[in-house]
Design a protein around this motif. Sequence first.
Motif, PDB file in Angstrom:
ATOM      1  N   ALA A  38      39.981  35.118  55.463  1.00  0.00           N
ATOM      2  CA  ALA A  38      38.920  34.333  54.703  1.00  0.00           C
ATOM      3  C   ALA A  38      38.877  35.044  53.266  1.00  0.00           C
ATOM      4  O   ALA A  38      38.462  34.523  52.451  1.00  0.00           O
ATOM      5  CB  ALA A  38      37.896  33.971  55.608  1.00  0.00           C
ATOM      6  N   LEU A  39      38.680  36.432  53.390  1.00  0.00           N
ATOM      7  CA  LEU A  39      38.037  37.114  52.126  1.00  0.00           C
ATOM      8  C   LEU A  39      39.540  36.987  51.339  1.00  0.00           C
ATOM      9  O   LEU A  39      39.231  36.823  49.905  1.00  0.00           O
ATOM     10  CB  LEU A  39      38.003  38.615  52.514  1.00  0.00           C
ATOM     11  N   ILE A  40      40.675  37.071  51.704  1.00  0.00           N
ATOM     12  CA  ILE A  40      41.792  36.829  50.663  1.00  0.00           C
ATOM     13  C   ILE A  40      41.807  35.497  50.212  1.00  0.00           C
ATOM     14  O   ILE A  40      42.238  35.249  49.001  1.00  0.00           O
ATOM     15  CB  ILE A  40      43.168  37.169  51.577  1.00  0.00           C
ATOM     16  N   GLU A  41      41.476  34.502  50.967  1.00  0.00           N
ATOM     17  CA  GLU A  41      41.647  33.104  50.664  1.00  0.00           C
ATOM     18  C   GLU A  41      40.484  32.874  49.500  1.00  0.00           C
ATOM     19  O   GLU A  41      40.713  32.230  48.515  1.00  0.00           O
ATOM     20  CB  GLU A  41      41.258  32.132  51.662  1.00  0.00           C
ATOM     21  N   LEU A  42      39.151  33.408  49.619  1.00  0.00           N
ATOM     22  CA  LEU A  42      38.318  33.372  48.761  1.00  0.00           C
ATOM     23  C   LEU A  42      38.819  33.998  47.439  1.00  0.00           C
ATOM     24  O   LEU A  42      38.332  33.563  46.239  1.00  0.00           O
ATOM     25  CB  LEU A  42      36.980  33.921  49.057  1.00  0.00           C
ATOM     26  N   ARG A  43      39.305  35.151  47.425  1.00  0.00           N
ATOM     27  CA  ARG A  43      39.873  35.901  46.241  1.00  0.00           C
ATOM     28  C   ARG A  43      40.929  35.022  45.634  1.00  0.00           C
ATOM     29  O   ARG A  43      41.003  34.742  44.494  1.00  0.00           O
ATOM     30  CB  ARG A  43      40.597  37.362  46.826  1.00  0.00           C
ATOM     31  N   ALA A  44      41.716  34.520  46.326  1.00  0.00           N
ATOM     32  CA  ALA A  44      42.929  33.327  45.734  1.00  0.00           C
ATOM     33  C   ALA A  44      42.102  32.310  45.086  1.00  0.00           C
ATOM     34  O   ALA A  44      42.443  31.863  43.907  1.00  0.00           O
ATOM     35  CB  ALA A  44      43.870  33.037  46.876  1.00  0.00           C
ATOM     36  N   TYR A  45      41.205  31.627  45.506  1.00  0.00           N
ATOM     37  CA  TYR A  45      40.464  30.514  45.110  1.00  0.00           C
ATOM     38  C   TYR A  45      39.572  30.863  43.945  1.00  0.00           C
ATOM     39  O   TYR A  45      39.785  30.171  42.784  1.00  0.00           O
ATOM     40  CB  TYR A  45      39.224  30.238  46.289  1.00  0.00           C
ATOM     41  N   ALA A  46      39.195  32.015  43.619  1.00  0.00           N
ATOM     42  CA  ALA A  46      38.476  32.463  42.467  1.00  0.00           C
ATOM     43  C   ALA A  46      39.454  32.810  41.494  1.00  0.00           C
ATOM     44  O   ALA A  46      39.108  32.458  40.303  1.00  0.00           O
ATOM     45  CB  ALA A  46      37.659  33.747  42.687  1.00  0.00           C
ATOM     46  N   TYR A  47      40.661  33.306  41.763  1.00  0.00           N
ATOM     47  CA  TYR A  47      41.508  33.570  40.457  1.00  0.00           C
ATOM     48  C   TYR A  47      42.260  32.241  39.935  1.00  0.00           C
ATOM     49  O   TYR A  47      42.515  32.045  39.088  1.00  0.00           O
ATOM     50  CB  TYR A  47      42.565  34.526  40.919  1.00  0.00           C
ATOM     51  N   ASP A  48      42.375  31.382  41.065  1.00  0.00           N
ATOM     52  CA  ASP A  48      42.989  29.944  40.625  1.00  0.00           C
ATOM     53  C   ASP A  48      42.153  29.083  39.825  1.00  0.00           C
ATOM     54  O   ASP A  48      42.439  28.947  38.734  1.00  0.00           O
ATOM     55  CB  ASP A  48      43.050  29.186  42.045  1.00  0.00           C
ATOM     56  N   VAL A  49      40.724  29.344  39.896  1.00  0.00           N
ATOM     57  CA  VAL A  49      39.740  28.742  39.090  1.00  0.00           C
ATOM     58  C   VAL A  49      39.727  29.367  37.758  1.00  0.00           C
ATOM     59  O   VAL A  49      39.908  28.497  36.780  1.00  0.00           O
ATOM     60  CB  VAL A  49      38.381  28.799  39.767  1.00  0.00           C
ATOM     61  N   LEU A  50      39.800  30.759  37.761  1.00  0.00           N
ATOM     62  CA  LEU A  50      39.700  31.406  36.493  1.00  0.00           C
ATOM     63  C   LEU A  50      41.385  31.169  35.552  1.00  0.00           C
ATOM     64  O   LEU A  50      41.039  30.941  34.526  1.00  0.00           O
ATOM     65  CB  LEU A  50      39.549  32.821  36.790  1.00  0.00           C
ATOM     66  N   ALA A  92      53.038  35.590  24.685  1.00  0.00           N
ATOM     67  CA  ALA A  92      52.858  36.993  25.219  1.00  0.00           C
ATOM     68  C   ALA A  92      52.301  37.151  26.525  1.00  0.00           C
ATOM     69  O   ALA A  92      51.741  36.470  26.997  1.00  0.00           O
ATOM     70  CB  ALA A  92      51.903  37.689  24.384  1.00  0.00           C
ATOM     71  N   ASP A  93      53.284  37.976  27.329  1.00  0.00           N
ATOM     72  CA  ASP A  93      53.011  38.147  28.672  1.00  0.00           C
ATOM     73  C   ASP A  93      51.512  38.411  29.043  1.00  0.00           C
ATOM     74  O   ASP A  93      51.000  38.042  30.182  1.00  0.00           O
ATOM     75  CB  ASP A  93      53.775  39.261  29.514  1.00  0.00           C
ATOM     76  N   ASP A  94      50.663  39.188  28.238  1.00  0.00           N
ATOM     77  CA  ASP A  94      49.509  39.856  28.483  1.00  0.00           C
ATOM     78  C   ASP A  94      48.491  38.636  28.021  1.00  0.00           C
ATOM     79  O   ASP A  94      47.178  39.301  27.886  1.00  0.00           O
ATOM     80  CB  ASP A  94      49.346  41.177  27.722  1.00  0.00           C
ATOM     81  N   HIS A  95      48.950  37.448  27.988  1.00  0.00           N
ATOM     82  CA  HIS A  95      47.801  36.292  28.117  1.00  0.00           C
ATOM     83  C   HIS A  95      46.656  36.483  29.049  1.00  0.00           C
ATOM     84  O   HIS A  95      47.162  36.525  30.204  1.00  0.00           O
ATOM     85  CB  HIS A  95      48.313  35.014  27.839  1.00  0.00           C
ATOM     86  N   ILE A  96      45.400  36.124  28.774  1.00  0.00           N
ATOM     87  CA  ILE A  96      44.550  36.294  30.105  1.00  0.00           C
ATOM     88  C   ILE A  96      44.996  35.322  31.110  1.00  0.00           C
ATOM     89  O   ILE A  96      44.500  35.643  32.425  1.00  0.00           O
ATOM     90  CB  ILE A  96      43.002  36.101  29.348  1.00  0.00           C
ATOM     91  N   TYR A 152      32.135  27.325  28.086  1.00  0.00           N
ATOM     92  CA  TYR A 152      32.811  28.602  27.994  1.00  0.00           C
ATOM     93  C   TYR A 152      32.276  30.180  28.127  1.00  0.00           C
ATOM     94  O   TYR A 152      32.842  30.856  28.432  1.00  0.00           O
ATOM     95  CB  TYR A 152      33.971  28.775  26.780  1.00  0.00           C
ATOM     96  N   LYS A 153      31.098  30.124  27.523  1.00  0.00           N
ATOM     97  CA  LYS A 153      30.345  31.067  27.754  1.00  0.00           C
ATOM     98  C   LYS A 153      30.108  31.365  29.222  1.00  0.00           C
ATOM     99  O   LYS A 153      30.145  32.657  29.577  1.00  0.00           O
ATOM    100  CB  LYS A 153      28.880  31.028  27.104  1.00  0.00           C
ATOM    101  N   GLY A 154      29.576  30.245  30.042  1.00  0.00           N
ATOM    102  CA  GLY A 154      29.656  30.414  31.486  1.00  0.00           C
ATOM    103  C   GLY A 154      30.660  30.818  32.246  1.00  0.00           C
ATOM    104  O   GLY A 154      30.603  31.764  33.054  1.00  0.00           O
ATOM    105  N   MET A 155      31.906  30.364  31.771  1.00  0.00           N
ATOM    106  CA  MET A 155      33.078  30.776  32.603  1.00  0.00           C
ATOM    107  C   MET A 155      33.520  32.167  32.375  1.00  0.00           C
ATOM    108  O   MET A 155      34.038  32.820  33.007  1.00  0.00           O
ATOM    109  CB  MET A 155      34.098  29.702  32.397  1.00  0.00           C
ATOM    110  N   THR A 156      33.115  32.679  31.092  1.00  0.00           N
ATOM    111  CA  THR A 156      33.360  34.037  30.805  1.00  0.00           C
ATOM    112  C   THR A 156      32.406  34.894  31.341  1.00  0.00           C
ATOM    113  O   THR A 156      32.908  35.923  31.874  1.00  0.00           O
ATOM    114  CB  THR A 156      33.252  34.219  29.053  1.00  0.00           C
ATOM    115  N   ASN A 157      31.143  34.794  31.816  1.00  0.00           N
ATOM    116  CA  ASN A 157      30.268  35.497  32.472  1.00  0.00           C
ATOM    117  C   ASN A 157      30.671  35.376  34.089  1.00  0.00           C
ATOM    118  O   ASN A 157      30.796  36.644  34.573  1.00  0.00           O
ATOM    119  CB  ASN A 157      29.003  34.863  32.625  1.00  0.00           C
ATOM    120  N   ILE A 158      30.982  34.354  34.350  1.00  0.00           N
ATOM    121  CA  ILE A 158      31.874  34.369  35.731  1.00  0.00           C
ATOM    122  C   ILE A 158      33.314  35.445  35.921  1.00  0.00           C
ATOM    123  O   ILE A 158      33.324  35.993  36.915  1.00  0.00           O
ATOM    124  CB  ILE A 158      32.421  32.749  36.145  1.00  0.00           C
ATOM    125  N   LEU A 159      33.842  35.213  34.876  1.00  0.00           N
ATOM    126  CA  LEU A 159      35.380  35.958  34.826  1.00  0.00           C
ATOM    127  C   LEU A 159      34.631  37.322  34.989  1.00  0.00           C
ATOM    128  O   LEU A 159      35.259  38.041  35.839  1.00  0.00           O
ATOM    129  CB  LEU A 159      35.914  35.837  33.354  1.00  0.00           C
TER     130      LEU A 159
END
Length: 236
Positions: free
Chosen positions: A20-32, A148-152, A212-219
Motif C-alpha cells: 500500500a505504501l508503494i502504491e501511494l508513492r506511485a500515485y504521488a509521482y504519477d500526479v507530479l 533534455a533527459d533531466d527535465h523535471i 502552479y504555486k500550490g503544485m510546486t509546494n506539494i512537489l
Amino acid sequence: MLDGMMAQKTFKPAGENVLALIELRAYAYDVLRRTFASEPSQEYLVLMKDTIDQFPFSSESEYILKGIEAVKKSLDQLDPSVGISKDVSEELLWDYTRMFIGPDQLVAPPWESAYANEDKLLFQKETLAVREAYLKYLFLPVQFQQEADDHIGLELDFMYQLCLILYEKMKSGDLSYAEVLEDQKSFLQQHLLTWVDRFGKDVVNNSATDFYKGMTNILTGYLSLDQRAIEELLAI
C-alpha cells in the motif's frame, strides 16, 4: 555487502501495508509527473479538482497541505456540467508555457542542468548522469535527444516507473527489490533533491496562478517525505 544482506532475508512477498505504501508513492509521482511534464489539459484539470484532496501524506507536511489549498483555490471555478472554465484553462496554459516552454527567457527552467551552472546550459554532465540512470532500466524518453533527459517531468516519471517495478518485485518476493530502492534513493539524493528547492522558489516567485504555486509546494513537500519512505522500505 548488499548481496550478503539480501541472502539473510526470507524470500517472501511483501505484506499489504508495504504494498500500500508503494502504491501511494506511485500515485504521488504519477500526479507530479503529469503536472510538470506537459501543458494542463481540460481532463487533467478536472481530475485534479476532484482528487487533489487525496494527495498522499498531506497530514505529514505543511507544504503539501498549503499546496492543496492553493490548488483548490485556483480551480474553484469548476462548473460540473462543462468542467473547468475556459478562462481558467487558458490562464493555466499560459502560466505553464511562460515558465517552462518559452519563447521568452524562462523564469523557472525545468531542467536540472539549468541549475548546475551559471549560464543555465542544457545537456551538460548532469543530463548524461540522468541518462545513465534511465538506461539501466531501459527508460527512454519519448523525445530522446530532443528534450533534455533531466527535465523535471522526466525525472518524476522515472521515479514513478521505478515504483511500478518495485511493486511487482516486492509483491512476488523478488529480493532484487532492494536494488531498485537503492537506485531510487540515489536518484532522489543525487538529482531531484539537488535542485527542486531552487526550481520551486522560481515557480512560486514567478507563477501567475495559485495552481502552479500550490503544485510546486506539494512537489517539494512530497520529495522530502519520500526520502523517509524509502528508508523505511529499505529497513524491512
